[in-house]
Design an enzyme around this catalytic site. Structure first.
Site, mmCIF file in Angstrom:
data_model
loop_
_atom_site.group_PDB
_atom_site.id
_atom_site.type_symbol
_atom_site.label_atom_id
_atom_site.label_comp_id
_atom_site.label_asym_id
_atom_site.label_seq_id
_atom_site.Cartn_x
_atom_site.Cartn_y
_atom_site.Cartn_z
ATOM 1 N N ASP A 57 0.350 -8.528 -0.007
ATOM 2 C CA ASP A 57 -0.630 -7.467 -0.221
ATOM 3 C C ASP A 57 0.074 -6.173 -0.610
ATOM 4 O O ASP A 57 1.117 -5.825 -0.043
ATOM 5 C CB ASP A 57 -1.447 -7.223 1.050
ATOM 6 C CG ASP A 57 -2.417 -6.063 0.878
ATOM 7 O OD1 ASP A 57 -3.434 -6.240 0.182
ATOM 8 O OD2 ASP A 57 -2.141 -4.970 1.415
ATOM 9 N N TYR A 95 0.953 2.958 -2.711
ATOM 10 C CA TYR A 95 2.233 2.809 -2.031
ATOM 11 C C TYR A 95 3.388 3.228 -2.951
ATOM 12 O O TYR A 95 3.921 2.422 -3.719
ATOM 13 C CB TYR A 95 2.434 1.367 -1.571
ATOM 14 C CG TYR A 95 1.340 0.830 -0.665
ATOM 15 C CD1 TYR A 95 0.505 1.680 0.065
ATOM 16 C CD2 TYR A 95 1.136 -0.547 -0.547
ATOM 17 C CE1 TYR A 95 -0.497 1.182 0.885
ATOM 18 C CE2 TYR A 95 0.146 -1.042 0.286
ATOM 19 C CZ TYR A 95 -0.674 -0.184 0.985
ATOM 20 O OH TYR A 95 -1.662 -0.684 1.803
ATOM 21 N N LYS A 138 -5.171 -3.116 -4.526
ATOM 22 C CA LYS A 138 -6.305 -2.254 -4.195
ATOM 23 C C LYS A 138 -6.696 -1.370 -5.372
ATOM 24 O O LYS A 138 -5.910 -1.180 -6.303
ATOM 25 C CB LYS A 138 -5.954 -1.412 -2.965
ATOM 26 C CG LYS A 138 -5.524 -2.295 -1.783
ATOM 27 C CD LYS A 138 -5.141 -1.505 -0.559
ATOM 28 C CE LYS A 138 -4.645 -2.441 0.532
ATOM 29 N NZ LYS A 138 -3.281 -2.917 0.295
#
Length: 336
Positions: free
Chosen positions: A46, A51, A77
């Site tokens: 994931d 990030y 995401k």
């Protein structure tokens, strides 16, 4: 749709730390950590554009591009678009999280939960990840910790934009599942109350752990289970404090939390187990939880996590946690 048939196992790998969360991580160390996860059988990964402004996706993609795509499950995401222009990473507004990724790439990040931005984010992630498809896509951080009193408006923007775009991508077979990835329970409870669109699963970070689980336990997890919406738990170590670190909720741990962790460690020691075993096995004992995705930045941590998952935790330990009111009396625990 339950995602249990999609996930290859009950433990995956969370890549937030690979975005240089808290510290600057050398590229070779990041690559070795992902490779260690692969070599030891992890097949669910994931990540997210947030990030490190795409850094975690790039690092993950560099390693996974060497592996057969059909052999792993990948989630990322939407809600943040990474631009080519630059900004000071330390000056980004990340709500309660402060300068969480100040050591990441300097690319500017724009918050946008519209349908168009969702499609662009997916396309950009595919490029950074060096892959032709995504399995699961989470709508990222539509909650109070990032947007304060405005979070309901942001949620509504995502509901009419990202939710519908992802539901359409699933219907078209472009992705296999979608849901929300957040650090708070309220957006998930709101989503479960919607007639449509219907998510397949939720990624909930930090709200179902040894240190914080009461709210999720009472309403969210039973409601999700009743609607066949699986939970993937992120942040099982509560930002590191349950794995030997000093952070809780992405900041320095307060004295009360340090004291509670000390009590858990003492009980774990008395029962001959590690605190990681307690943290991971507690999370996975709840029937609504499909998987857990601890993060790591060092290769050795992967073996620790897998070993913790396999460790035999005596019933006396769980009883002691209940007796000392460290965990809720009605929280499920492993049966053996």
């Amino acid at each position: 749709m339950s995602i249990r048939s999609l996930l290859p196992g009950r433990i995956g790998f969370g890549t937030a730390p690979l975005g240089n969360m808290f510290r600057s991580i050398p590229d070779d160390e990041a690559a070795a950590t992902v490779q260690a996860a692969w070599d030891q059988g992890i097949r669910y990964f994931d990540t997210a554009p947030l990030y490190g402004a795409g850094l975690a996706e790039i690092r993950l993609g560099d390693v996974l591009a060497q592996q057969p795509r059909d052999e792993f499950v990948l989630s990322t995401k939407v809600g943040r678009v990474v631009l080519d222009e630059v900004e000071d990473p330390a000056s980004r507004e990340l709500g309660d999280k402060g300068a969480l990724f100040e050591h990441g790439r300097p690319n500017k990040i724009v918050n946008d939960y519209s349908a168009d931005a969702t499609l662009r984010s997916v396309e950009d992630s595919l490029k950074r990840l060096r892959t032709d498809r995504l399995d699961i896509v989470w709508v990222h951080d539509i909650a109070q910790d990032f947007y304060g009193d405005e979070w309901v408006n942001v949620f509504e923007s995502a509901r009419t934009g990202a939710f519908r775009a992802l539901a359409r991508l699933k219907d078209e077979g472009v992705i296999r599942a979608w849901g929300l990835g957040v650090n708070k329970v309220e957006p998930l409870e709101m989503t479960l109350d919607l007639d449509e669109p219907r998510p397949d699963a939720f990624l909930l970070a930090g709200r179902y752990t040894l240190l914080d689980h009461e709210r999720a336990l009472q309403r969210l997890l039973p409601a999700a289970a009743a609607q066949d919406v699986d939970i993937v738990v992120g942040g099982p170590y509560s930002s590191g404090i349950l794995a030997g670190g000093s952070h809780f909720e992405y900041a320095a741990a307060p004295a009360a939390v340090i004291d509670k962790v000390g009590r858990i460690k003492a009980l774990a020691g008395e029962n001959g187990i590690g605190i990681k075993a307690a943290a991971l096995q507690f999370v996975l004992a709840h029937p609504a939880v499909a998987a857990v995705i601890p993060g790591a930045t060092r290769p050795s941590r992967i073996a620790e996590d897998l070993g913790a998952l396999a460790q035999d935790v005596p019933h006396a330990f769980w009883k002691a946690l209940r007796d000392q009111k460290i965990i809720a009396r009605d929280a499920p625990v492993p049966t053996s």
